[in-house]
Design a protein around this motif. Structure first.
Motif, PDB file in Angstrom:
ATOM      1  N   ARG A 178       0.832  -1.153   0.016  1.00  0.00           N
ATOM      2  CA  ARG A 178      -0.013   0.209  -0.303  1.00  0.00           C
ATOM      3  C   ARG A 178       1.074   1.272   0.183  1.00  0.00           C
ATOM      4  N   ASP A 179       0.311   2.555  -0.676  1.00  0.00           N
ATOM      5  CA  ASP A 179       1.175   3.737  -0.394  1.00  0.00           C
ATOM      6  C   ASP A 179       0.196   4.319  -0.410  1.00  0.00           C
ATOM      7  N   ARG A 180       0.845   4.367   1.300  1.00  0.00           N
ATOM      8  CA  ARG A 180      -0.601   6.201   1.534  1.00  0.00           C
ATOM      9  C   ARG A 180       0.133   6.982   2.257  1.00  0.00           C
ATOM     10  N   THR A 181       1.058   7.863   1.631  1.00  0.00           N
ATOM     11  CA  THR A 181       1.816   8.777   0.774  1.00  0.00           C
ATOM     12  C   THR A 181       1.474  10.134  -0.360  1.00  0.00           C
ATOM     13  N   GLY A 186       8.410  11.370  -5.919  1.00  0.00           N
ATOM     14  CA  GLY A 186       8.098  12.313  -7.525  1.00  0.00           C
ATOM     15  C   GLY A 186       8.166  13.745  -7.940  1.00  0.00           C
ATOM     16  N   ARG A 187       8.373  13.808  -9.143  1.00  0.00           N
ATOM     17  CA  ARG A 187       8.477  15.510  -9.526  1.00  0.00           C
ATOM     18  C   ARG A 187       7.159  16.045  -9.923  1.00  0.00           C
ATOM     19  N   SER A 188       6.449  15.817  -9.938  1.00  0.00           N
ATOM     20  CA  SER A 188       5.523  16.531 -10.982  1.00  0.00           C
ATOM     21  C   SER A 188       3.934  16.434 -10.265  1.00  0.00           C
ATOM     22  N   LEU A 189       2.809  17.051 -10.345  1.00  0.00           N
ATOM     23  CA  LEU A 189       1.536  17.211  -9.408  1.00  0.00           C
ATOM     24  C   LEU A 189       0.801  15.774  -9.011  1.00  0.00           C
ATOM     25  N   GLU A 190       1.135  14.853 -10.364  1.00  0.00           N
ATOM     26  CA  GLU A 190       0.642  13.621  -9.929  1.00  0.00           C
ATOM     27  C   GLU A 190       1.000  13.103  -8.664  1.00  0.00           C
ATOM     28  N   TRP A 191       1.551  13.540  -7.859  1.00  0.00           N
ATOM     29  CA  TRP A 191       2.159  12.848  -6.710  1.00  0.00           C
ATOM     30  C   TRP A 191       1.525  13.800  -5.622  1.00  0.00           C
ATOM     31  N   ALA A 192       0.872  14.950  -5.859  1.00  0.00           N
ATOM     32  CA  ALA A 192       0.529  15.943  -4.913  1.00  0.00           C
ATOM     33  C   ALA A 192      -1.039  15.417  -4.445  1.00  0.00           C
ATOM     34  N   THR A 193      -0.903  14.706  -4.813  1.00  0.00           N
ATOM     35  CA  THR A 193      -2.689  13.923  -4.832  1.00  0.00           C
ATOM     36  C   THR A 193      -1.983  12.897  -4.111  1.00  0.00           C
ATOM     37  N   SER A 194      -3.625  11.872  -3.179  1.00  0.00           N
ATOM     38  CA  SER A 194      -3.258  11.163  -2.624  1.00  0.00           C
ATOM     39  C   SER A 194      -3.682   9.386  -4.089  1.00  0.00           C
ATOM     40  N   SER A 195      -3.028   8.328  -3.506  1.00  0.00           N
ATOM     41  CA  SER A 195      -3.270   7.662  -4.263  1.00  0.00           C
ATOM     42  C   SER A 195      -4.098   6.476  -3.700  1.00  0.00           C
ATOM     43  N   PRO A 196      -5.696   6.195  -4.428  1.00  0.00           N
ATOM     44  CA  PRO A 196      -6.154   6.739  -5.367  1.00  0.00           C
ATOM     45  C   PRO A 196      -6.116   8.523  -5.999  1.00  0.00           C
ATOM     46  N   PRO A 197      -6.223   8.885  -6.238  1.00  0.00           N
ATOM     47  CA  PRO A 197      -6.542  10.340  -6.150  1.00  0.00           C
ATOM     48  C   PRO A 197      -8.383  10.053  -5.702  1.00  0.00           C
ATOM     49  N   PRO A 198      -9.094  11.190  -5.325  1.00  0.00           N
ATOM     50  CA  PRO A 198     -10.478  11.243  -5.064  1.00  0.00           C
ATOM     51  C   PRO A 198     -10.713  11.986  -6.393  1.00  0.00           C
ATOM     52  N   VAL A 199     -12.038  11.646  -6.546  1.00  0.00           N
ATOM     53  CA  VAL A 199     -12.379  12.109  -7.766  1.00  0.00           C
ATOM     54  C   VAL A 199     -12.661  13.260  -8.363  1.00  0.00           C
ATOM     55  N   PHE A 200     -12.409  14.518  -7.353  1.00  0.00           N
ATOM     56  CA  PHE A 200     -12.205  15.425  -7.475  1.00  0.00           C
ATOM     57  C   PHE A 200     -10.602  16.318  -8.321  1.00  0.00           C
ATOM     58  N   ASN A 201      -9.580  14.529  -7.799  1.00  0.00           N
ATOM     59  CA  ASN A 201      -8.148  15.061  -8.554  1.00  0.00           C
ATOM     60  C   ASN A 201      -8.044  16.335  -6.789  1.00  0.00           C
ATOM     61  N   ALA A 226      -8.134  13.749   5.851  1.00  0.00           N
ATOM     62  CA  ALA A 226      -7.943  12.370   6.125  1.00  0.00           C
ATOM     63  C   ALA A 226      -6.575  12.531   5.344  1.00  0.00           C
ATOM     64  N   ASN A 227      -6.687  12.712   3.820  1.00  0.00           N
ATOM     65  CA  ASN A 227      -5.671  12.671   2.726  1.00  0.00           C
ATOM     66  C   ASN A 227      -3.955  13.119   3.593  1.00  0.00           C
ATOM     67  N   ILE A 228      -4.933  14.740   4.251  1.00  0.00           N
ATOM     68  CA  ILE A 228      -3.494  15.554   4.897  1.00  0.00           C
ATOM     69  C   ILE A 228      -2.673  14.935   5.551  1.00  0.00           C
ATOM     70  N   GLU A 229      -3.920  14.077   6.857  1.00  0.00           N
ATOM     71  CA  GLU A 229      -3.599  14.045   7.950  1.00  0.00           C
ATOM     72  C   GLU A 229      -2.752  12.225   7.782  1.00  0.00           C
ATOM     73  N   GLU A 230      -3.068  11.838   7.092  1.00  0.00           N
ATOM     74  CA  GLU A 230      -2.159  10.374   6.774  1.00  0.00           C
ATOM     75  C   GLU A 230      -0.645  10.710   6.449  1.00  0.00           C
ATOM     76  N   ARG A 231      -0.598  11.113   5.528  1.00  0.00           N
ATOM     77  CA  ARG A 231       1.086  12.275   4.835  1.00  0.00           C
ATOM     78  C   ARG A 231       1.791  13.004   6.001  1.00  0.00           C
ATOM     79  N   ARG A 232       0.791  13.271   7.125  1.00  0.00           N
ATOM     80  CA  ARG A 232       1.289  13.857   8.181  1.00  0.00           C
ATOM     81  C   ARG A 232       1.671  12.764   8.864  1.00  0.00           C
ATOM     82  N   ASN A 233       0.834  12.156   9.714  1.00  0.00           N
ATOM     83  CA  ASN A 233       1.591  10.843  10.235  1.00  0.00           C
ATOM     84  C   ASN A 233       2.291  10.257   9.883  1.00  0.00           C
ATOM     85  N   LEU A 234       3.248  10.165   8.168  1.00  0.00           N
ATOM     86  CA  LEU A 234       4.364   9.185   8.252  1.00  0.00           C
ATOM     87  C   LEU A 234       5.551   9.540   7.828  1.00  0.00           C
ATOM     88  N   VAL A 235       4.920  11.520   7.705  1.00  0.00           N
ATOM     89  CA  VAL A 235       6.404  12.193   7.642  1.00  0.00           C
ATOM     90  C   VAL A 235       7.021  12.375   9.616  1.00  0.00           C
TER      91      VAL A 235
END
Lengths: 666, 321
Positions: free
Chosen positions: A526-529, A535-550, A651-660
C-alpha cells in the motif's frame, strides 16, 4: 434478412479459430456470470462503465490494451511457430489462415494495443500533472473509449464469424479491392478502424483541448511536465492525421460497397494514391505512439535519477520538431515505387532529419542520469533498456531511410525487425515503464518489484533473441509475410526467433504474475503517501488513488517540477500551515452515453460488414438518438459539498502528516 | 476446404511436374557458398554477396552507412550503460549534482552530433539516390537485353520482346550485359527483387516501372516477390540463370523451338490465380503483348472465385505438396 450472413460464416472446418473463439467466449461468459452472481454489476455500471472520470477511463483503456496485447501476442506466437516449421513444407497454417493472422497481428498491435495503452496513460496522468480536475470533455472521453472498444470487439468477432483481412495491416489495394478480396475480411478491418478511428480522434481533440485550455494556476507552457508536452504533440498529430485515415478508408469502402474507382486498377483508379494517403497518416502514427513513450521516459529518468530533466527547453523543441517533421516523410515507405531520384533523396534526407531531435532526446536523458542518484526500480530498468534498444532501432531506421539501402531492405525481414525494434523497444517498453510507474497512483499500491524485474529481463532478452535473427534473415534476402519457404539459409534464424518468442512469452507471464502477486499482497504494498517514488510532478501531490476531484485546491505552480518545488518549500516552512477553507466542487455526472453509443455503433458496424441494411439503419438511428438525448439533458454536473471535500482532503493530509512524523521519529 | 472448381484449377497449375531443372538447380546450389554462412545450402540471396554492380553499390552504401552510425551509436550505448552504472544510488563515490540540468556547451554538442551525422548520411543518400536510380543506365558489354516482367497471380512472366520468347518463373540473362527491365503487373501489386543483383522495384497494374541491372558472374541466383500479393505469394520465387554471353543466343534459339505460343489468349489463361511449379517457356506471338497488358487493353487478372456467400472465399493459393 441477414445480408451475407449464414452458417457458412462460422469456420467449422478450422479448429484453431473455433477453439480460440470458444475459449474466449467461455472466459467472457464466466467473468460475466461471476460479476452478476456476486452482485458486482451495479457497481461496475455505476463506477466504471458509465464513468466519465478521466482516471477510470484511463484505466479501462490500459485494460483493453492489455487484453488485446494477449490476443496480438498469441498471433505473434503462431506466426513465429509457422515460420519455424514451414521450411519446405506448408507448416500448420494454410495461407488463408496465416495471412489473416499477420494482418490481425499488425492491426491489433497498433490500433488496439499501442494506441489504447498510450491514450490510457495520457488520460490517467495528464489532468493530474496539469493540476486540474478532469479533461476538457469528460463524456466525449467516455465515448472515445467505448468506440475504441467497439473496434476491438469487431476485430475479435471476425475470428469466429467470417474472416479477417488477408491483406496485411494496411490493406493495400488492389489486393484489398472487392475483386481480389471478395470476403468480409477487409470490411471487418475497415469498419473496425473507422469506428475506433472516430474514438481516437475525439480522444485527441479532448487531450489537445485539455492541455491547451485547462492548466492550473501558474502552469504555463514551459512549466508543464515533459509528458504533457509529448501528449500535446502526439494529440496534435492525432487531430491532423486521423482524418486522413478515415477519409482513405472511406474511399476504399466506397470502392468496395458502391463501385467507386478511387483505388481500383480500372477506370482511372490509382493504387499509389492509397499508398500515399495511408502513409500520410501512417508515418505520423508511429510518432503518435512513440512521443508519449518519450514523455514517460522523461518522467521516469528524471524521477529515478533524483534530478530535474536535463535540457528541458531543448526537449520541448525536439518534441515539437518531431511533431512537425513527422508529416513530411511519408514517402520513405515506398522508395521502391520508382519515383525519381530527387523525390527519393529529399524524403530520405527528411526522414534522417527526424533522427536529430530524437538523438537529442537520448543525449538529454543520458545527461539527466549524469550526476544523478539513480534508483533502479522497475520503471527505470525499462527506461535504460529502452535507451539501448531504441538507439539500435534508430540506426536501422536511418539505414532504411537511405534510398539505395532501402532498395535492398524494403519489405524484408530486416524491416520487420526494425519496426519491432522501435515499437517494442520504444512504445511497449514505454508503456510498461508508465504502467509500473503510475500503477500506484491509479490503485494505491505498488507492484511487486521482483516479478517486475523478472518481466523486464525476460522481455529485454527475449526481444533480442527474437528480432536480431530477423535482421539476419533480412540480410539474406528474406521478405516478410511468407507462409512457407524453401531457402535453407533462413531456417536457423527462424528457429532462433521462435526460441526468442518463447522467452518473450515468459516475460509476459511474469508481468501477469506480477499483477496477481501484487493484488494479493496489496496491503503490504500500500502507498499511503501518494508519492511512492519521490516524484516531481503534480500527480504525486494528491493521494493514491486520487479522489474523484483530484485536487481539493488547484495547486499553485511556481516553476518546473511543481511538486518537487512544493516539497522543498514545505520542508523549509514546516509542513501543515493554517488549515485552508474548502469550497464546493462541481464535477461532471456519469453518463451511459459512451457505452450506449458504442453499443449501437457495434450493431451498425457488424451490420455494415454483413450488408444487413435494416440493422445498419437501426444502429445508426440508435447512436444518433443517444447523442440527441445527451445533448438535451439538463443536469450535467453534480456538487461535492465543501464538507465532503474537507473530510477527504483532511484524511489524506492527516495520513501524510503521520507518515512524515513517523519518519521524523525514526 | 477444397472445392471442386478450386481443385481443378490447382491441377491445371501443377500439371507441369518438377522438371530436371530443379534438380540441377539443387546440385549447383550445393556448390555455391554463401559468404558468412558457409553451411547454408539453397539459393544464395545474401545481400552482402553482390553479383552485379547495382547490388555491389547498394550493399556498399548499406555497410558504409552502418559504420558511419556505429561511430556515434556505440559510444552512446557505452555511455548510457556507464552513466547508469556509475551514478547508481548505492555508489558513494559518484558525485550527486542535482543542479546539473542545463549546460549550453553540452546542448550544442548533443544537437551537433546527430546533425553532423545526418549531414554526412544525407550526402550519401543524395548521391546514392541519383547514382542508383533504378532507371539509370548500367553500362555493360555487348548489346543490352530488354526484358519485360509481368507479375501474375502468383508467378512471374518474363517477356523478351527482341528475342520473341517468354518464360515463366525463370529469368535467363547473359553475364555482363545491361539488362533493361520494364515491369508491370497483371493484377495486384508485387515487387520484383533479385537480392544479389540489387534494387527492387514495384510492379503495378496499368503502370510501367523501369529498372536496369547487370549480372557479372555466371551462375544461378534467386529472385522473389517482395510485396505480399495474396495466398500464393510465397511461391513467387523465380530462378535467375546467368549464362555466358556466348551461350545466350543458343539458349534463345532453343527456347524459341517450343510449341507453346504466348498470345492474348494463352496469356489470359496464364494469369488466372494459381501457383506454377514448372518453368514453362513460350514463343512470343506479338512483341507488343507487354504494352497491351500495361495499357490495360488486356483487362486486369481476375481474383478468386467467390464460391459462397459466407465471406470466406477460396483461392488457388493452396500448395499441393
Amino acid at each position: 434478412m441477414l445480408g451475407k450472413l449464414d452458417w457458412s460464416a462460422i469456420p467449422f472446418d478450422q479448429p484453431i479459430p473455433l477453439i480460440a473463439g470458444a475459449v474466449v467466449l467461455v472466459a467472457i461468459l464466466g467473468v460475466l456470470a461471476w460479476v452478476v452472481v456476486k452482485g458486482h454489476l451495479p457497481y461496475l455500471w455505476r463506477e466504471w462503465i458509465t464513468s466519465v472520470d478521466h482516471k477510470r477511463i484511463g484505466v479501462m483503456y490500459v485494460l483493453l490494451a492489455s487484453v488485446m496485447l494477449l490476443r496480438g501476442g498469441s498471433d505473434a506466437i503462431m506466426m513465429r511457430i509457422q515460420q519455424a516449421v514451414a521450411y519446405q513444407s506448408q507448416g500448420y497454417l494454410p495461407p488463408e489462415h496465416y495471412n489473416q493472422i499477420f494482418s490481425a497481428h499488425g492491426t491489433i498491435m497498433i490500433f488496439f494495443v499501442a494506441m489504447p495503452f498510450v491514450i490510457g496513460l495520457m488520460n490517467l496522468i495528464v489532468p493530474l500533472q496539469l493540476g486540474v480536475r478532469d479533461v476538457a470533455f469528460p463524456t466525449l472521453n467516455s465515448v472515445g473509449f467505448w468506440l475504441t472498444a467497439t473496434g476491438a470487439l469487431l476485430v475479435n468477432v471476425s475470428l469466429v464469424v467470417g474472416e479477417f483481412a488477408r491483406t496485411g495491416w494496411l490493406a493495400f489495394p488492389p489486393l484489398s479491392q472487392l475483386s481480389y478480396s471478395p470476403g468480409v475480411g477487409v470490411d471487418y478491418y475497415a469498419w473496425s478502424l473507422q469506428i475506433s478511428g472516430v474514438g481516437t480522434l475525439v480522444a485527441g481533440i479532448n487531450l489537445v483541448t485539455t492541455v491547451l485550455k485547462l492548466r492550473t494556476r501558474g502552469m504555463n507552457y514551459l512549466r508543464m511536465p515533459m509528458f504533457c508536452w509529448t501528449t500535446l504533440a502526439s494529440n496534435l498529430l492525432i487531430v491532423a492525421a486521423f482524418p486522413i485515415l478515415t477519409a482513405t478508408l472511406a474511399m476504399l469502402l466506397l470502392d468496395r460497397y458502391l463501385g467507386f474507382h478511387f483505388f481500383t486498377n480500372e477506370a482511372g483508379g490509382n493504387v499509389m494514391m492509397f499508398m500515399n494517403l495511408i502513409w500520410a497518416w501512417g508515418h505520423p502514427e508511429v510518432y503518435i505512439l512513440v512521443l508519449p513513450a518519450f514523455g514517460i521516459f522523461s518522467e521516469v529518468v528524471s524521477t529515478f535519477s533524483g534530478k530535474a530533466l536535463f535540457g528541458y527547453r531543448s526537449m520541448v523543441l525536439a518534441t515539437m520538431a518531431i511533431c512537425v517533421i513527422s508529416f513530411m516523410v511519408w514517402l520513405h515507405h515506398f522508395f521502391t515505387m520508382g519515383a525519381g531520384p530527387n523525390v527519393n533523396a529529399i524524403f530520405g534526407i527528411a526522414s534522417m532529419i527526424i533522427a536529430v531531435p530524437t538523438g537529442v532526446k537520448i543525449y538529454n536523458w543520458l545527461f539527466t542520469m549524469y550526476g544523478g542518484r539513480i534508483r533502479f526500480a522497475t520503471p527505470m530498468l525499462w527506461a535504460v533498456g529502452f535507451m539501448v534498444t531504441f538507439i539500435i532501432g534508430g540506426l536501422t531506421g536511418v539505414l532504411v531511410a537511405v534510398p539505395p539501402a532501402d532498395f535492398m531492405l524494403h519489405n524484408s525481414m530486416f524491416l520487420v525487425a526494425h519496426f519491432h525494434n522501435v515499437i517494442i523497444g520504444g512504445v511497449l517498453f514505454g508503456a510498461f515503464a508508465g504502467f509500473e510507474y503510475w500503477f500506484p497512483k491509479a490503485f494505491g499500491f505498488r507492484l511487486d518489484e521482483r516479478w517486475g524485474k523478472a518481466a523486464f529481463w525476460f522481455t529485454f532478452l527475449g526481444f533480442y533473441v527474437t528480432f536480431i535473427p530477423l535482421y539476419a534473415a533480412g540480410m539474406l534476402g528474406m521478405t516478410r509475410r511468407l507462409q512457407h519457404y524453401d531457402v535453407a539459409a533462413w531456417r536457423p534464424w527462424m528457429l532462433v526467433a521462435a526460441a526468442g518468442m518463447a522467452v518473450l512469452t515468459i516475460g509476459v507471464i511474469c508481468q501477469i504474475m506480477q499483477l496477481v502477486v501484487s493484488i494479493r499482497n496489496r496491503e503490504a504494498l500500500r502507498d499511503r503517501t501518494g508519492d511512492p517514488w519521490d516524484g516531481r510532478s503534480l500527480e504525486w501531490a494528491t493521494s493514491s488513488p486520487p479522489p474523484v476531484f483530484n485536487f481539493a485546491f488547484h495547486p499553485d505552480v511556481r516553476g518546473e517540477d511543481a511538486y518537487w518545488d512544493m516539497k522543498i518549500r514545505a520542508q523549509q516552512q514546516l509542513l501543515g500551515h493554517d488549515l485552508p477553507e474548502y469550497h464546493d466542487i462541481d464535477m461532471p455526472r456519469n453518463s451511459p452515453t459512451g457505452f450506449v453509443c458504442a453499443f449501437f455503433a457495434t450493431i451498425m458496424g457488424f451490420a455494415l460488414i454483413w450488408h444487413i441494411w435494416w440493422m445498419v439503419i437501426l444502429g445508426g438511428l440508435g447512436a444518433f438518438a443517444t447523442f440527441v438525448a445527451f445533448a438535451w439533458r439538463d443536469h450535467d454536473e453534480y456538487v461535492i459539498p465543501a464538507a465532503e471535500v474537507a473530510r477527504i482532503d483532511r484524511a489524506n493530509i492527516e495520513e501524510r502528516r503521520n507518515l512524515v512524523s513517523m519518519a521524523g521519529a525514526v | 476446404m477444397l472445392r471442386p472448381a478450386h481443385c481443378a484449377r490447382l491441377a491445371l497449375a501443377v500439371q507441369e511436374p518438377f522438371s530436371g531443372d530443379r534438380v540441377c538447380c539443387r546440385s549447383f546450389l550445393a556448390l555455391g557458398s554463401v559468404r558468412g554462412f558457409p553451411t547454408a545450402i539453397g539459393p544464395p540471396m545474401n545481400l552482402l554477396d553482390p553479383q552485379g554492380p547495382v547490388a555491389a553499390a547498394n550493399s556498399t552504401i548499406l555497410v558504409d552507412s552502418v559504420f558511419i552510425m556505429l561511430v556515434i551509436v556505440v559510444p552512446t550505448i557505452i555511455a548510457i550503460l556507464a552513466f547508469a552504472f556509475w551514478f547508481r544510488a548505492s555508489n558513494p563515490k559518484a558525485r550527486f549534482q542535482p543542479g546539473f540540468v542545463y549546460s549550453g556547451r553540452v546542448e550544442m554538442v548533443v544537437w551537433a552530433i546527430p546533425a553532423l551525422t545526418v549531414i554526412l548520411l544525407g550526402g550519401v543518400a543524395w548521391i546514392g539516390s541519383h547514382q542508383l536510380d533504378p532507371a539509370a543506365p548500367v553500362p555493360g558489354t555487348g548489346s543490352p537485353v530488354r526484358i519485360q516482367a509481368v507479375s501474375l497471380d502468383w508467378k512471374w512472366l518474363f517477356i523478351y520482346p527482341d528475342q520473341r520468347i517468354a518464360t515463366v518463373n525463370a529469368l535467363t540473362v547473359p553475364a555482363g550485359a545491361e539488362l533493361n527491365f520494364q515491369l508491370t503487373s497483371s493484377s495486384v501489386m508485387n515487387t520484383f527483387f533479385i537480392p544479389q543483383l540489387g534494387s527492387m522495384i514495384y510492379t503495378m497494374n496499368g503502370m510501367v516501372t523501369r529498372l536496369n541491372l547487370r549480372a557479372d558472374n555466371e551462375g544461378k541466383l534467386q529472385g522473389l516477390s517482395a510485396h505480399f500479393s495474396g495466398d500464393g505469394f510465397p511461391d513467387m520465387m523465380f530462378d535467375v540463370n546467368v549464362i555466358s554471353p556466348l551461350a545466350f543466343p543458343d539458349w534463345v534459339a532453343n527456347t524459341a523451338k517450343t510449341d507453346a505460343v504466348l498470345n492474348e489468349e494463352s496469356y489470359t489463361k496464364l494469369m488466372q490465380q494459381g501457383v506454377e511449379r514448372g518453368r514453362p517457356v513460350y514463343r512470343l506471338a506479338d512483341p507488343r503483348l507487354f504494352d497491351l497488358i500495361a495499357t490495360q487493353h488486356i483487362p486486369p487478372g481476375p481474383g478468386p472465385e467467390f464460391t459462397s456467400g459466407a465471406g470466406r472465399p477460396h483461392s488457388g493459393g493452396h500448395d499441393a505438396r
